[in-house]
Scaffold this motif. Structure first.
Motif, short mmCIF file in Angstrom:
data_model
loop_
_atom_site.label_atom_id
_atom_site.label_comp_id
_atom_site.label_asym_id
_atom_site.label_seq_id
_atom_site.Cartn_x
_atom_site.Cartn_y
_atom_site.Cartn_z
N TYR A 48 0.85 -1.19 0.00
CA TYR A 48 0.00 0.00 0.00
C TYR A 48 0.89 1.24 0.00
O TYR A 48 1.31 1.72 1.06
CB TYR A 48 -0.92 -0.03 1.22
CG TYR A 48 -1.94 1.07 1.26
CD1 TYR A 48 -2.99 1.10 0.34
CD2 TYR A 48 -1.86 2.08 2.20
CE1 TYR A 48 -3.93 2.11 0.36
CE2 TYR A 48 -2.79 3.10 2.24
CZ TYR A 48 -3.82 3.11 1.32
OH TYR A 48 -4.76 4.12 1.34
N PRO A 49 1.24 1.77 -1.19
CA PRO A 49 2.21 2.87 -1.31
C PRO A 49 1.95 4.09 -0.43
O PRO A 49 2.91 4.68 0.08
CB PRO A 49 2.17 3.22 -2.80
CG PRO A 49 1.73 1.95 -3.46
CD PRO A 49 0.77 1.30 -2.49
N PRO A 50 0.69 4.52 -0.21
CA PRO A 50 0.49 5.71 0.64
C PRO A 50 1.07 5.56 2.05
O PRO A 50 1.38 6.55 2.71
CB PRO A 50 -1.02 5.88 0.68
CG PRO A 50 -1.52 5.24 -0.58
CD PRO A 50 -0.58 4.07 -0.80
N MET A 51 1.26 4.33 2.49
CA MET A 51 1.78 4.12 3.84
C MET A 51 3.20 4.64 4.00
O MET A 51 3.62 4.99 5.11
CB MET A 51 1.71 2.64 4.21
CG MET A 51 1.95 2.39 5.67
SD MET A 51 1.69 0.67 6.08
CE MET A 51 2.42 0.69 7.71
N ALA A 52 3.94 4.74 2.92
CA ALA A 52 5.32 5.23 2.99
C ALA A 52 5.39 6.66 3.53
O ALA A 52 6.39 7.05 4.13
CB ALA A 52 5.97 5.16 1.61
N ALA A 53 4.31 7.41 3.35
CA ALA A 53 4.28 8.80 3.82
C ALA A 53 3.67 8.94 5.22
O ALA A 53 3.53 10.06 5.71
CB ALA A 53 3.50 9.65 2.82
N TYR A 54 3.32 7.83 5.86
CA TYR A 54 2.69 7.91 7.18
C TYR A 54 3.67 8.45 8.21
O TYR A 54 4.84 8.05 8.25
CB TYR A 54 2.23 6.53 7.64
CG TYR A 54 0.91 6.06 7.04
CD1 TYR A 54 0.29 6.73 6.00
CD2 TYR A 54 0.30 4.92 7.54
CE1 TYR A 54 -0.90 6.28 5.47
CE2 TYR A 54 -0.90 4.47 7.01
CZ TYR A 54 -1.49 5.15 5.98
OH TYR A 54 -2.67 4.71 5.46
N ASP A 55 3.16 9.32 9.08
CA ASP A 55 3.96 9.76 10.22
C ASP A 55 3.80 8.73 11.35
O ASP A 55 3.08 7.74 11.18
CB ASP A 55 3.56 11.17 10.66
CG ASP A 55 2.10 11.29 11.10
OD1 ASP A 55 1.48 10.28 11.51
OD2 ASP A 55 1.57 12.42 11.04
N GLN A 56 4.45 8.96 12.47
CA GLN A 56 4.42 7.99 13.57
C GLN A 56 3.00 7.75 14.09
O GLN A 56 2.61 6.63 14.38
CB GLN A 56 5.32 8.43 14.73
CG GLN A 56 5.49 7.36 15.80
CD GLN A 56 6.12 6.09 15.27
OE1 GLN A 56 7.13 6.14 14.58
NE2 GLN A 56 5.54 4.94 15.58
#
Length: 136
Positions: A48-56
């Motif tokens: 799930y590519p959007p997860m790469a931009a997740y903050d903590q």
């Protein structure tokens, strides 16, 4: 949900004589909870590519959500009622929508847990029912 409200916790005499407590699928899911969550989380990051931009905070919320997926799956297996899980999936989808997270993220998470439980037909059927609710 009604079954849980009326019959929870179940009255248990001798646990060795209580069939549902010995259910292989329920037992497997409960005992492997941490592994199921960790593996799904690892695969989610790659799938799930959007997860790469997740903050903590978002990462922690994802861990919590995946943990709830496994917990509600176990509960549904325990009481043999898929509605325990499908109701949870619908509620979680609404929560994620409020967080501006696509239901696709939840669907991917459900699929990744399901892939780990290929030899468990009840668990995969319950997860499939949850995914079907998302598709509507």
């Amino acid at each position: 949900m009604t079954r849980l409200a009326r019959n929870w916790p179940p009255v248990v005499g001798d646990p060795y004589e209580t069939a549902f407590l010995g259910d292989e699928e329920y037992t497997y899911v409960v005992r492997r909870r941490a592994e199921l969550v960790r593996t799904a989380l690892d695969r989610l990051a790659a799938t799930y590519p959007p997860m790469a931009a997740y903050d903590q905070r978002q990462h922690d919320a994802t861990v919590e959500d995946l943990s709830h997926v496994v917990d509600f799956l176990a509960a549904a297996l325990y009481v043999d009622d898929a509605q325990v899980f499908t109701g949870f999936v619908e509620w979680t989808a609404a929560v994620l929508e409020a967080r501006h997270v696509s239901p696709a993220a939840l669907d991917v998470g459900l699929r990744l847990v399901c892939e780990q439980l290929r030899g468990f037909p009840s668990a995969t059927a319950i997860l499939g029912a949850g995914r079907s609710r998302l598709a509507r």
